[in-house]
Write a protein that holds these residues in place. Structure first.
Motif, PDB file in Angstrom:
ATOM      1  N   ALA A   1      12.072 -40.659   1.429  1.00  0.00           N
ATOM      2  CA  ALA A   1      11.051 -39.688   1.871  1.00  0.00           C
ATOM      3  C   ALA A   1      10.350 -39.016   0.698  1.00  0.00           C
ATOM      4  O   ALA A   1       9.761 -37.959   0.858  1.00  0.00           O
ATOM      5  N   GLY A   2      10.436 -39.611  -0.473  1.00  0.00           N
ATOM      6  CA  GLY A   2       9.672 -39.067  -1.597  1.00  0.00           C
ATOM      7  C   GLY A   2      10.490 -38.214  -2.542  1.00  0.00           C
ATOM      8  O   GLY A   2      10.366 -38.337  -3.746  1.00  0.00           O
ATOM      9  N   ASP A   3      11.339 -37.357  -2.019  1.00  0.00           N
ATOM     10  CA  ASP A   3      12.169 -36.518  -2.888  1.00  0.00           C
ATOM     11  C   ASP A   3      13.633 -36.849  -2.666  1.00  0.00           C
ATOM     12  O   ASP A   3      14.241 -36.447  -1.679  1.00  0.00           O
TER      13      ASP A   3
ATOM     14  N   LEU B   1      13.723 -49.985  -1.480  1.00  0.00           N
ATOM     15  CA  LEU B   1      13.899 -48.899  -2.427  1.00  0.00           C
ATOM     16  C   LEU B   1      12.533 -48.533  -2.994  1.00  0.00           C
ATOM     17  O   LEU B   1      11.799 -49.398  -3.453  1.00  0.00           O
ATOM     18  N   GLU B   2      12.229 -47.252  -2.967  1.00  0.00           N
ATOM     19  CA  GLU B   2      10.904 -46.833  -3.404  1.00  0.00           C
ATOM     20  C   GLU B   2      10.920 -46.248  -4.809  1.00  0.00           C
ATOM     21  O   GLU B   2      11.899 -45.625  -5.216  1.00  0.00           O
ATOM     22  N   PHE B   3       9.831 -46.487  -5.515  1.00  0.00           N
ATOM     23  CA  PHE B   3       9.657 -45.886  -6.835  1.00  0.00           C
ATOM     24  C   PHE B   3       8.342 -45.127  -6.859  1.00  0.00           C
ATOM     25  O   PHE B   3       7.349 -45.605  -7.406  1.00  0.00           O
ATOM     26  N   PRO B   4       8.341 -43.941  -6.244  1.00  0.00           N
ATOM     27  CA  PRO B   4       7.101 -43.174  -6.178  1.00  0.00           C
ATOM     28  C   PRO B   4       6.688 -42.669  -7.561  1.00  0.00           C
ATOM     29  O   PRO B   4       7.537 -42.383  -8.405  1.00  0.00           O
ATOM     30  N   LEU B   5       5.390 -42.598  -7.777  1.00  0.00           N
ATOM     31  CA  LEU B   5       4.869 -42.069  -9.038  1.00  0.00           C
ATOM     32  C   LEU B   5       4.183 -40.737  -8.790  1.00  0.00           C
ATOM     33  O   LEU B   5       3.586 -40.531  -7.737  1.00  0.00           O
ATOM     34  N   THR B   6       4.288 -39.852  -9.770  1.00  0.00           N
ATOM     35  CA  THR B   6       3.436 -38.670  -9.798  1.00  0.00           C
ATOM     36  C   THR B   6       2.282 -39.025 -10.726  1.00  0.00           C
ATOM     37  O   THR B   6       2.497 -39.303 -11.899  1.00  0.00           O
TER      38      THR B   6
ATOM     39  N   PRO C   1      18.222 -41.774 -10.842  1.00  0.00           N
ATOM     40  CA  PRO C   1      18.958 -41.802  -9.571  1.00  0.00           C
ATOM     41  C   PRO C   1      18.516 -42.960  -8.662  1.00  0.00           C
ATOM     42  O   PRO C   1      19.347 -43.582  -7.991  1.00  0.00           O
ATOM     43  N   ARG C   2      17.243 -43.266  -8.674  1.00  0.00           N
ATOM     44  CA  ARG C   2      16.762 -44.379  -7.842  1.00  0.00           C
ATOM     45  C   ARG C   2      17.290 -45.706  -8.373  1.00  0.00           C
ATOM     46  O   ARG C   2      17.605 -46.628  -7.614  1.00  0.00           O
TER      47      ARG C   2
ATOM     48  N   ALA D   1       7.342 -41.752 -13.327  1.00  0.00           N
ATOM     49  CA  ALA D   1       8.198 -42.289 -12.266  1.00  0.00           C
ATOM     50  C   ALA D   1       9.190 -41.206 -11.847  1.00  0.00           C
ATOM     51  O   ALA D   1      10.066 -40.842 -12.621  1.00  0.00           O
ATOM     52  N   SER D   2       9.013 -40.707 -10.646  1.00  0.00           N
ATOM     53  CA  SER D   2       9.830 -39.569 -10.218  1.00  0.00           C
ATOM     54  C   SER D   2      11.285 -39.969 -10.017  1.00  0.00           C
ATOM     55  O   SER D   2      11.576 -40.973  -9.383  1.00  0.00           O
TER      56      SER D   2
END
Length: 556
Positions: free
Chosen positions: A348-350, A540-545, A330-331, A325-326
């Motif tokens: 926007a991902g970052d 709110l996004e929780f992008p994964l790597t 902070p998220r 979970a990137s």
DNA sequence: GACGGCTCCAAA
DNA sequence: AACTTTTGGAGCCGTC
């Protein structure tokens, strides 16, 4: 068995162990809803398997005491209530402070889980056999607000995940691990002596330091030797040594790196922890005050060094799906504070790049450093300096952590998003603050009191973020576990995609290669589910790597 | 020889 | 990389 399978209204089934066997009691939220049945311990797995068809929530004192034996007999359950873990939450949450459970005298439900017997003792009657899980369960239902109820089911689901991961084990190639050790340290030496390459580096150290008898494993000796060589060092910490330009330093650093590998994850570790091609670490759900898991044995699975992850290799025809979970914390802070600017920065991902684009700081590194400072309470250095700019751009987010810090400094409790309460400071801490507040307090005392107050404030500041991140991770795992079970159909846990590793904000699934893409999708979906569970409709996004790999070393 | 404190380092 | 959070574990070293 007249605890009828599928009987309507039988939502919970309580298991209680006594000297004669196991008592099975069907319940609803407030009352016993059927006739308790007794089965022998030998009959229990079959009874559980039969009742599981009606998908009850199993209520038991301690998942780590009941579930491993069931899994060993091929029985998986979908849902449970882990009374001991839930009791700990309800006892300490500000949201349940006035409940009967929280105001009751300290009782055996407050004591930590007993050590799990090593292998299969088949539901041995422990010291807690006298406790009444039915009564405790009703007390808990009464104490839990809706938010707390969500936390309790996430915590319990986590306990199931932990037991299943320990059961399945992490694929581990001892031969790959051994080859890595031989390449880095030299062949395995006889006990009591150093591997050849280490011994060679040690001769370099000794000659560069002109200390032929130096024991490099003794910090005291090493400091003395370095000082004799004319270097000013306070300790032998690697980061301190790295600042020094002197021919003795590089071999020392290499030696320390090798010594660490040998003692933490060398051949002894391999012998003790890897059996049958699997590493079976022990996870301890709720083992950390913030709600994070702890781990025991095996050098601590939650400290698995990157250096040896190449030994984690998928079985032939299988893959590892590694998801991280990137920028999770902070998220989490953005979500907790509903700070629109910070939510936007993460869209926007970052998130760090998003912070830079508002002009609050100049570089991505600064953004990262400033955020860490905000969440840990940095006072000095770059991150301390950058904080004011961050506070101007994201006032709501920063105000939230500042408020948590001030509450801690006053000796108050703080809570995570779902209501897990922080511990209170010690009596010694309180005494010190009281003393400092009195008129005749001396300068030294009040300085010490201020310092301790700030230290506790940094803890509570971090607690709300780290603890809420842990809740997110529990929801993520619980949701993924459900999805993987659907994917598996009638297959047993280890015959289809299943969780094999967890490390705070990272999950690893072991699966047949053809399932890998579906698993990746399920992991992303579960992350989105977790975000919604905690923060509702906030965008709110929780992008994964995510990496689909043959060995863990290839992931990132 | 057992035990606890200390140092150092691994992870997030 | 320290600063600043939470952990687990190995090895050293002094005390009993």
């Amino acid at each position: 068995m007249s605890v009828a399978t599928g009987r309507l209204g039988c939502v919970y089934v309580v298991l209680a162990s006594d000297s004669e066997g196991v008592v099975i009691t069907p319940c609803d939220e407030r009352t016993v809803s059927g006739v308790p049945e007794r089965v022998s311990r030998a009959e229990l797995p079959a009874a559980v398997a039969r009742l599981e068809r009606s998908r009850p929530r199993w209520v038991w004192d301690d998942t780590s005491r009941w579930y491993p034996s069931l899994l060993a007999r091929g029985v998986r359950v979908e849902r449970c209530v882990d009374l001991r873990l839930c009791h700990a939450i309800l006892r300490n949450s500000p949201l349940s402070a006035s409940s009967a459970l929280a105001t009751a005298e300290v009782n055996p439900w407050d004591s930590p889980a007993a050590d799990v017997p090593a292998e299969d003792t088949l539901f041995e009657v422990g010291v807690d056999a006298a406790l009444d899980p039915v009564a405790e369960f009703f007390l808990q239902r009464q104490a839990a607000s809706p938010k707390l109820a969500l936390l309790l089911s996430a915590e319990s689901a986590g306990a199931l995940v932990a037991a299943e991961m320990m059961f399945a084990g992490l694929p581990w190639r001892a031969d790959v691990h051994d080859a890595l050790l031989v390449r880095t340290l030299g062949p395995r030496p006889v006990p009591g002596s150093r591997p050849a390459i280490m011994e060679h580096v040690l001769t370099e150290v000794r000659s560069a330091a002109r200390a032929p008898d130096l024991n490099p494993d003794s910090p005291g000796e090493l400091v003395k030797a370095l000082r004799r060589a004319g270097l000013t060092v306070e300790s032998t910490r690697s980061w301190e040594l790295k600042k020094i330009d002197h021919p003795v330093i590089p071999p020392i650093l290499r030696y320390k790196k090798m010594a660490r590998l040998l003692s933490a994850n060398g051949w002894n570790w391999l012998d003790a922890n890897v059996r049958g091609g699997r590493f079976h670490p022990e996870y301890v759900p709720g083992g950390v005050v913030t709600g994070r898991w702890a781990s025991k044995g095996g050098g601590g699975a939650l400290q698995l060094p990157k250096q040896i992850r190449g030994a984690v290799v998928a079985d032939a025809g299988w893959k590892l799906v590694v998801a991280d979970a990137s920028q999770l914390e902070p998220r989490i802070l953005a979500g907790m504070s509903a700070d629109r600017g910070m939510v936007e920065a993460g869209s926007a991902g970052d998130l760090y790049a998003g912070i830079v684009s508002t002009g609050a700081v100049h570089t991505r590194e600064q953004a990262k450093s400033a955020m860490l400072g905000a969440m840990y309470g940095a006072t000095s250095g770059e991150s301390g300096r950058l904080m004011p700019a961050l506070a101007r751009t994201y006032p709501q987010a920063i105000a939230l952590v500042e408020a948590a810090a001030r509450a801690g400094e006053r000796g108050e409790k703080v809570a995570t998003r779902l209501g897990r309460g922080s511990p209170l400071p010690s009596a010694r801490w309180r005494d010190l603050q009281t003393q400092a507040a009195s008129d005749e307090s001396r300068e030294g005392i009040s300085a010490a009191a201020r310092s301790e107050a700030r230290t506790w404030g940094r803890f509570t500041r971090n607690f709300i973020v780290q603890g809420t991140a842990a809740e997110w991770a529990l929801c993520w795992m619980a949701s993924l576990r459900k999805a993987l079970h659907l994917l598996a159909g009638d297959l047993w846990i280890t015959e289809s995609a299943h969780l094999v590793f967890f490390m705070h904000d990272e999950l690893v699934v072991h699966c047949p290669a053809e399932q890998a893409e579906a698993v990746e999708g399920a992991m992303r979906q579960a992350a989105a589910d977790a975000g919604r569970l905690l923060f509702g409709r906030l965008p709110l996004e929780f992008p994964l790597t995510v990496a689909i790999v043959d060995d863990y070393g290839q992931a990132k």
